[in-house]
Design an enzyme around this catalytic site. Structure first.
Site, PDB file in Angstrom:
ATOM      1  CG  ASP A  67      -0.027   0.699  -0.708  1.00 24.25           C
ATOM      2  OD1 ASP A  67      -0.683   1.489  -1.396  1.00 24.25           O
ATOM      3  OD2 ASP A  67       0.241  -0.452  -1.084  1.00 24.25           O
ATOM      4  CG  ASN A 134       6.417  -9.634  -4.700  1.00 28.60           C
ATOM      5  OD1 ASN A 134       5.244  -9.252  -4.645  1.00 28.60           O
ATOM      6  ND2 ASN A 134       7.413  -8.982  -4.124  1.00 28.60           N
TER       7      ASN A 134
HETATM    8  C1  F6R Z   1      -0.728  -0.326  -4.496  1.00 25.64           C
HETATM    9  C2  F6R Z   1      -0.762  -1.714  -4.065  1.00 25.64           C
HETATM   10  C3  F6R Z   1       0.055  -2.747  -4.758  1.00 25.64           C
HETATM   11  C4  F6R Z   1      -0.304  -2.870  -6.234  1.00 25.64           C
HETATM   12  C5  F6R Z   1       0.593  -3.899  -6.899  1.00 25.64           C
HETATM   13  C6  F6R Z   1       0.292  -4.040  -8.384  1.00 25.64           C
HETATM   14  O1  F6R Z   1      -1.592   0.457  -3.692  1.00 25.64           O
HETATM   15  O2  F6R Z   1      -1.435  -2.005  -3.135  1.00 25.64           O
HETATM   16  O3  F6R Z   1      -0.139  -3.981  -4.111  1.00 25.64           O
HETATM   17  O4  F6R Z   1      -1.643  -3.245  -6.359  1.00 25.64           O
HETATM   18  O5  F6R Z   1       1.929  -3.535  -6.736  1.00 25.64           O
HETATM   19  O6  F6R Z   1       0.653  -2.876  -9.067  1.00 25.64           O
HETATM   20  P1  F6R Z   1       0.270  -2.684 -10.584  1.00 25.64           P
HETATM   21  O7  F6R Z   1      -1.212  -2.554 -10.652  1.00 25.64           O
HETATM   22  O8  F6R Z   1       0.950  -1.408 -11.004  1.00 25.64           O
HETATM   23  O9  F6R Z   1       0.769  -3.882 -11.319  1.00 25.64           O
END
Ligand code: F6R
Length: 249
Positions: A67, A134
């Site tokens: 993303d 979430n």
């Molecule tokens: C980012 C992504 C998101 C993150 C998720 C967790 O490329 O795909 O799904 O993996 O928001 O983020 P963190 O690791 O910062 O808790």
């Protein structure tokens, strides 16, 4: 689905790095799907260190990312393109010609067409995921359908708040992103998910305990994947009543 429980998050990250390294050693030109956010940072550090020691060869590996924020150019300090360059790609010598990530500043429809053409011709061999509090994977937020292909999404308010920690000013967190859809994620030959922290408990419960796949918690889609390993630390795994059909290691 397999669950690997490590003593600590750091140990889990090392095991994820070894898992990825073994896949890259087995197939040099594999297409590795990667994620951003805090969770994979120590994984990328281990991979960069292994590469510096000459133990992992990324000279033919290709990377595709999940993303990118809509509106951010690739060299913006908060872009996921820049995050990947700084946390892994520069260190292991993967040039842009072997790296695919949504371009946040490109005309949206054209960019989605480019990404979907890429996805149709380049199946992902191994996809690394983090998970949102979430239950989002990529930026597939709750209560949306499980779409195939890349698509533009409006970020959930909680996701914007969670990600504000990376920005100088909370007002400048983008509200939209381009994300790989769950259908495309699910077509990866293999999936690894790494999660740590109390705020991920409910999402991990929905994934690992008995219960249905539901768009209310997008990560539950992984219940249907045939080759998926979840890496948790003991602190997060405790109190999760792991379903009997999941192998625990
Ligand atoms: C980012 C992504 C998101 C993150 C998720 C967790 O490329 O795909 O799904 O993996 O928001 O983020 P963190 O690791 O910062 O808790």
């Amino acid at each position: 689905m397999k669950l690997v429980i490590s003593k600590s998050y750091e140990e889990g990250a090392r095991r994820v790095a070894s898992h990825i390294a073994a896949a890259v050693q087995k197939r040099k030109d594999l297409l590795l799907g990667l994620a951003t956010g805090s969770t994979p940072v120590p994984v990328y550090r281990c991979l960069a260190e292994g590469n510096a020691r000459g133990e992992i060869d990324f000279s033919e590996a290709r990377v595709v990312n999940l993303d990118e924020y809509v509106g951010l150019a690739k060299d913006h300090p908060n872009s996921y393109h820049r995050f990947m360059r700084e946390n892994l790609l520069d260190a292991v010598g993967i040039p842009d010609s072997r790296f695919t990530i949504p371009r946040g500043d490109a005309p949206l429809e054209e960019e989605l067409a480019r990404l979907n053409a890429f996805a149709a011709q380049n199946p992902i061999d191994l996809q690394l995921l983090g998970v949102g509090a979430n239950g989002h994977i990529g930026f597939n937020e709750p209560d949306t359908i499980f779409p195939d292909g890349y698509h533009a999404v409006t970020l959930a308010q909680g996701t914007i708040q969670d990600n504000a920690r990376f920005f100088d000013n909370p007002e400048s967190v983008p509200t939209m992103a381009i994300t790989m859809g769950i259908g495309t994620i699910m077509r990866a030959g293999e999936i690894i998910l790494l999660a740590s922290g109390e705020n991920k408990r409910e999402a991990m419960r929905a994934l690992l305990e008995e219960g249905d796949v539901t768009p209310a918690v997008p990560v539950t889609a992984l219940k249907l994947h045939g080759n998926c390993t979840i890496y948790l630390d003991e602190a997060l795994a405790k109190d999760i009543a792991v379903a009997p059909y999941i192998t625990v290691e």
